[in-house]
Design an enzyme around this catalytic site. Structure first.
Site, PDB file in Angstrom:
ATOM      1  N   ILE A  35      26.306  33.433  28.255  1.00 26.43           N
ATOM      2  CA  ILE A  35      26.568  34.875  28.333  1.00 26.43           C
ATOM      3  C   ILE A  35      27.815  35.180  29.170  1.00 26.43           C
ATOM      4  CG2 ILE A  35      25.238  35.466  30.418  1.00 26.43           C
ATOM      5  CD1 ILE A  35      23.888  37.680  28.676  1.00 26.43           C
ATOM      6  N   HIS A 105      19.393  22.448  31.180  1.00 24.87           N
ATOM      7  CA  HIS A 105      20.412  22.813  30.203  1.00 24.87           C
ATOM      8  C   HIS A 105      21.665  21.997  30.436  1.00 24.87           C
ATOM      9  CE1 HIS A 105      20.525  25.565  33.648  1.00 24.87           C
ATOM     10  NE2 HIS A 105      21.845  25.623  33.505  1.00 24.87           N
TER      11      HIS A 105
END
Ligand code: AMP
Length: 121
Positions: A35, A105
């Protein structure tokens, strides 16, 4: 080893409770645009299983889950055409690593020359 927190933002993305800009998905992994991109291409590749970091993933994940996540990283890079020019993978782990989201991640950065491996300060 930290306990997995089901309320973390990537768990919500995996449950479909909040949206993401998906680039890749298979049985083991999901990849989507960060993002707040730090490079022209900045993708996050995450396992679908509940793992806080590489610490518990390496200790508890099945061989299929581990292979699946690593293959997903390669698939995403090829899909985005980053394999030829090159790219960088990074995983922040815990406090010293600066990990903000407690679901494992891999950051995948590409699209320009990425400079030194670590900031020098
Ligand atoms: P880390 O500091 O390694 O835990 O990285 C967490 C990353 O998640 C940061 O680069 C954030 O910009 C990114 N991030 C946080 N929330 C979202 C979201 N809803 N969708 C995509 N990326 C996110």
């Amino acid at each position: 080893m930290a306990t997995y927190d089901d309320t973390n933002i990537f768990a919500k993305i995996l449950r479909g409770e909040i949206p993401c800009k998906k680039v890749y998905e298979d049985d083991w992994s999901l990849a989507f645009h960060d993002i707040n991109p730090q490079a022209p291409q900045h993708i996050l590749v995450i396992p679908k299983g509940k793992y806080v970091s590489i610490d518990d993933f390496s200790a508890k994940a099945s061989a299929d889950e581990i292979a699946g996540l690593i293959r997903a990283v390669g698939n995403v890079a090829r899909q985005l055409g980053l394999d030829a020019p090159g790219y960088r993978i990074l995983a922040n782990i815990g406090l010293d690593g600066g990990q903000e989201v407690p679901h494992l991640h891999f950051h995948l950065f590409g699209g320009k020359k990425l400079g030194p491996m670590l900031r020098r300060d």
